[in-house]
Design an enzyme around this catalytic site. Structure first.
Site, PDB file in Angstrom:
ATOM      1  N   ASP A   9       0.891  -1.170   0.000  1.00 27.33           N
ATOM      2  CA  ASP A   9       0.000   0.000   0.000  1.00 27.33           C
ATOM      3  C   ASP A   9       0.926   1.216   0.000  1.00 27.33           C
ATOM      4  O   ASP A   9       1.463   1.591   1.042  1.00 27.33           O
ATOM      5  CB  ASP A   9      -0.884  -0.013   1.264  1.00 27.33           C
ATOM      6  CG  ASP A   9      -1.855   1.155   1.282  1.00 27.33           C
ATOM      7  OD1 ASP A   9      -2.209   1.668   0.199  1.00 27.33           O
ATOM      8  OD2 ASP A   9      -2.261   1.555   2.384  1.00 27.33           O
ATOM      9  N   GLU A  70      -1.193  -1.251  -4.917  1.00 31.72           N
ATOM     10  CA  GLU A  70      -2.452  -0.527  -5.102  1.00 31.72           C
ATOM     11  C   GLU A  70      -2.262   0.542  -6.176  1.00 31.72           C
ATOM     12  O   GLU A  70      -1.279   1.281  -6.172  1.00 31.72           O
ATOM     13  CB  GLU A  70      -2.918   0.120  -3.788  1.00 31.72           C
ATOM     14  CG  GLU A  70      -4.305   0.731  -3.944  1.00 31.72           C
ATOM     15  CD  GLU A  70      -4.979   1.015  -2.611  1.00 31.72           C
ATOM     16  OE1 GLU A  70      -5.302   0.046  -1.900  1.00 31.72           O
ATOM     17  OE2 GLU A  70      -5.181   2.196  -2.295  1.00 31.72           O
ATOM     18  N   ASP A 143      -2.811   0.959   6.958  1.00 37.24           N
ATOM     19  CA  ASP A 143      -1.902   0.734   5.835  1.00 37.24           C
ATOM     20  C   ASP A 143      -1.417  -0.712   5.802  1.00 37.24           C
ATOM     21  O   ASP A 143      -1.254  -1.302   4.731  1.00 37.24           O
ATOM     22  CB  ASP A 143      -0.687   1.667   5.938  1.00 37.24           C
ATOM     23  CG  ASP A 143      -1.112   3.093   6.237  1.00 37.24           C
ATOM     24  OD1 ASP A 143      -1.193   3.889   5.309  1.00 37.24           O
ATOM     25  OD2 ASP A 143      -1.395   3.371   7.421  1.00 37.24           O
TER      26      ASP A 143
END
Lengths: 191, 191
Positions: A9, A70, A143
């Site tokens: 992430d 992501e 996260d």
């Protein structure tokens, strides 16, 4: 041999990293989870390099079979999106240089895969991640949970469509990459 | 010893690079200019790695004393800004890993420095770059001229305020960076 997926992430202040092992069917196991950080007191180049060094060490130590990242959208928070995109660029570079296939998944794809709802909130995603991985506690901060959610999404989508988006080319390792990897190994040994 | 500034106009499809040598006062000389490209046919990670490899080779071959990078804004063209930010992240990483100070300048700072007008158009910037560097022809494409404009801006601003934004920390070279540089050199020799 088992398949290990590293989910990332991306972020400049907090960068979530989560490694899972893919088992039979949809079973997945937590191997490693962390949140890398860089201080806003550091200049931008130093922040990026700190995160890159830590990410690269994880790639070398954990040797994932694939990386899932992501996908960042320009529509997201304008104040943080540039740093997030810069870290994404670094993750894509590291994956390619280490010859590891990398694929991108959008936030809504991740939410849909993990919770069944593309508009799920952060706490729903975190809870489902804990449930899927059989964890006693919800991974924190968000996260870290997001990184695991990305890894789970990738693992499940790969199971459906073998050979992810960027996988086909990233698996080709050029001579330059081989040399670069040898150089990294040499650097590691000299420590 | 002369001071060499590498200007980078970051981009995924076209990445402008221009190296200038700073002389006495505001005099600057063109040493090198190019536009690096990556095909949209390649997967994202391969595109980023191709540009990174070429940028890194330029850093190794040309050994700039500082790097100047255009600051990307999220407000810019949404379709291209993410790729641009990703390449920026890679340039920042390479600068830090090679121990070269890097500074960011906004497009309007560059336009103002080179043409005297922060809202100058591309052709005005290109013409002034040619004039400042004493070139017979205007550098093309615009990415190449922009990279030189960024380098000129940096050179002139450094002259005013010695020690640029990120310079102070980027000049500190850590042991990890030293090892990494040694590894790159070793990799180069083994080619």
């Amino acid at each position: 041999m088992s398949t290990r997926v590293l989910g990332v992430d991306p972020g400049l202040t907090r960068c979530g990293v989560g490694l899972i092992e893919q088992g039979a069917g949809r079973s997945v196991k937590l191997l490693f989870v962390d949140t890398l950080r860089s201080s806003t007191d550091l200049p931008l180049a130093a922040r990026i390099a700190k995160l890159a060094d830590e990410l690269e060490q994880i790639i070398i130590d954990q040797r994932p079979n694939s990386i899932a990242l992501e996908r960042v959208f320009a529509q997201a928070n304008v104040r943080t999106v540039m740093g997030t995109a810069q870290i994404s660029g670094v993750v894509l570079l590291l994956a390619q240089r280490h010859g590891i296939p990398i694929a991108l998944h959008t936030p809504s794809e991740v939410k849909a895969a993990v919770t069944g709802n593309g508009r799920a909130n952060k706490s729903q995603v975190s809870s489902m991640v804990a449930k899927i991985l059989g964890l006693q506690e919800v991974p924190k901060p968000a996260d870290a949970a997001d990184a695991l959610a990305i890894a789970i999404t990738h693992s499940w989508r790969m199971g459906i469509a073998a050979g992810a988006e960027s996988g086909s080319s990233a698996t080709r390792t050029t001579s330059a990459q081989e040399q670069w990897r040898a150089a990294i190994e040499a650097s590691k040994k000299s420590k």
